[in-house]
Write a protein that holds these residues in place. Structure first.
Motif, mmCIF file in Angstrom:
data_model
loop_
_atom_site.group_PDB
_atom_site.id
_atom_site.type_symbol
_atom_site.label_atom_id
_atom_site.label_comp_id
_atom_site.label_asym_id
_atom_site.label_seq_id
_atom_site.Cartn_x
_atom_site.Cartn_y
_atom_site.Cartn_z
ATOM 1 N N ARG A 111 36.817 49.209 49.100
ATOM 2 C CA ARG A 111 36.901 48.058 48.222
ATOM 3 C C ARG A 111 38.252 48.061 47.522
ATOM 4 N N THR A 114 39.736 47.532 41.453
ATOM 5 C CA THR A 114 39.458 46.539 40.420
ATOM 6 C C THR A 114 40.239 46.885 39.156
ATOM 7 N N ASP A 117 38.741 49.971 37.682
ATOM 8 C CA ASP A 117 39.113 51.143 38.473
ATOM 9 C C ASP A 117 40.535 51.596 38.140
ATOM 10 N N SER A 247 47.043 45.386 43.428
ATOM 11 C CA SER A 247 46.046 44.894 42.475
ATOM 12 C C SER A 247 46.701 44.023 41.412
ATOM 13 N N HIS A 251 45.366 40.203 41.065
ATOM 14 C CA HIS A 251 44.740 39.826 39.800
ATOM 15 C C HIS A 251 45.529 38.712 39.106
ATOM 16 N N THR A 284 36.643 35.033 41.190
ATOM 17 C CA THR A 284 36.149 36.366 40.857
ATOM 18 C C THR A 284 37.219 37.175 40.156
ATOM 19 N N LEU A 285 38.446 37.106 40.668
ATOM 20 C CA LEU A 285 39.523 37.870 40.057
ATOM 21 C C LEU A 285 39.825 37.396 38.645
ATOM 22 N N VAL A 288 37.371 39.228 36.321
ATOM 23 C CA VAL A 288 37.628 40.644 36.094
ATOM 24 C C VAL A 288 38.959 40.859 35.381
ATOM 25 N N TYR A 289 39.926 40.012 35.642
ATOM 26 C CA TYR A 289 41.229 40.115 34.965
ATOM 27 C C TYR A 289 41.053 39.954 33.463
#
Length: 298
Positions: A111, A114, A117, A247, A251, A284-285, A288-289
């Motif tokens: 994956r 994130t 992460d 990432s 993001h 989705t990003l 999470v961002y």
């Protein structure tokens, strides 16, 4: 000394001594509070005498509450950091925490890294370092990759002349091409924390990031530190230092950055190199961002 005194000192150490993010301070503080509740000690000496068996018992209690392997591995890291701090406060000659293996983490489906992460990876690399200044160094390097989108070679090519960092850093990339990169407050604070602890003189011409013997830090050392940390966190082999730069790009694109701006930030010679990031689910990003990117945590 009270339980509140112990926790206040731990929070101050994490926030001001090691300049950890608010997210890490909260997580490590909560872990320490649970341990104090379980063992019922109220001074550094008693806390410093806790051994591997006591930590295993605490982890077993947490596992009984449903804690997964990856979370248990991170909690063990927090417990060991707290015990190390307690032993330093108690004046023990060897403050190293008890040696014990973390839980086995099964390899899952690969994956992307994130935001959570990435932040956890930088924090754990710092916590697991042999010396505090080395931990500060590694955290600063990784946050430059994730928070500013630098290539690892670009970060390690910086010299002491880059200090003090401002809001923008001029980076020399491939082909000698220069670009201006915005520096987030959290990233700037991490670099400043490292510079303040580095035992080697950071002159204008010398490498900013130093190895343990004073020479320029090598990519291999950073890669090894990340490999150890991702094993603890249960991240896939694709979670490399370079993945943090990817990432950063995905993001930002998910948060609404346009391709041309992203091309400039990454230092890509052609727009085609940047277009790979359009494959990411932007909605989705964006979520999470906003919830976990370092920029939201300073």
């Amino acid at each position: 000394m009270t339980r509140a005194d112990l926790l206040a000192a731990w929070h101050a150490h994490l926030s001001h001594g090691r300049r950890r993010s608010d997210h890490t301070v909260r997580a490590y503080g909560t872990t320490a509070a649970r341990l104090l509740d379980a063992v019922a000690v109220d001074d550094w000496g008693a806390l410093a005498r806790l051994d591997a068996a006591a930590l295993r018992q605490q982890l077993a209690r947490r596992r009984a509450e449903g804690l997964g392997n990856a979370s248990a591995a991170r909690e063990l890291s927090a417990l060991k950091a707290f015990i190390r701090f307690a032993r330093e406060q108690a004046g023990m000659p060897d403050p190293a925490p008890p040696r014990m293996r973390g839980p086995r983490v099964k390899k899952g489906i690969p994956r992307p890294v994130t935001p959570d992460d990435a932040v956890n990876l930088a924090a754990l690399v710092a916590d697991e370092a042999a010396e505090e200044w080395i931990g500060a160094r590694d955290r600063a390097v990784l946050l430059l990759l994730y928070g500013a989108g630098l290539r690892i070679a670009e970060a390690l090519a910086l010299t002491g002349g880059a200090l003090p960092l401002g809001e923008v850093l001029v980076v020399t990339g491939k082909g000698g091409k220069q670009r201006a990169v915005p520096i987030l407050p959290l990233v700037r604070a991490a670099v400043e924390a490292y510079a303040a602890q580095c035992p080697w003189p950071l002159t204008r011409e010398a490498a900013l990031f130093r190895g343990a013997k004073g020479g320029a830090l090598s990519q291999g050392m950073v890669q090894k530190a990340v490999a150890r940390a991702r094993a603890v966190l249960g991240l896939p082999p694709t979670a490399t230092p370079h993945a943090l730069r990817h990432s950063f790009a995905t993001h930002l694109l998910g948060a609404g950055a346009d391709l041309r701006s992203l091309q400039e930030l990454l230092g890509h010679a052609s727009l085609g190199s940047t277009q790979i990031y359009t494959r990411v689910d932007a909605a989705t990003l964006l979520d999470v961002y906003r919830s976990a990117h370092p920029r939201e945590q300073d």
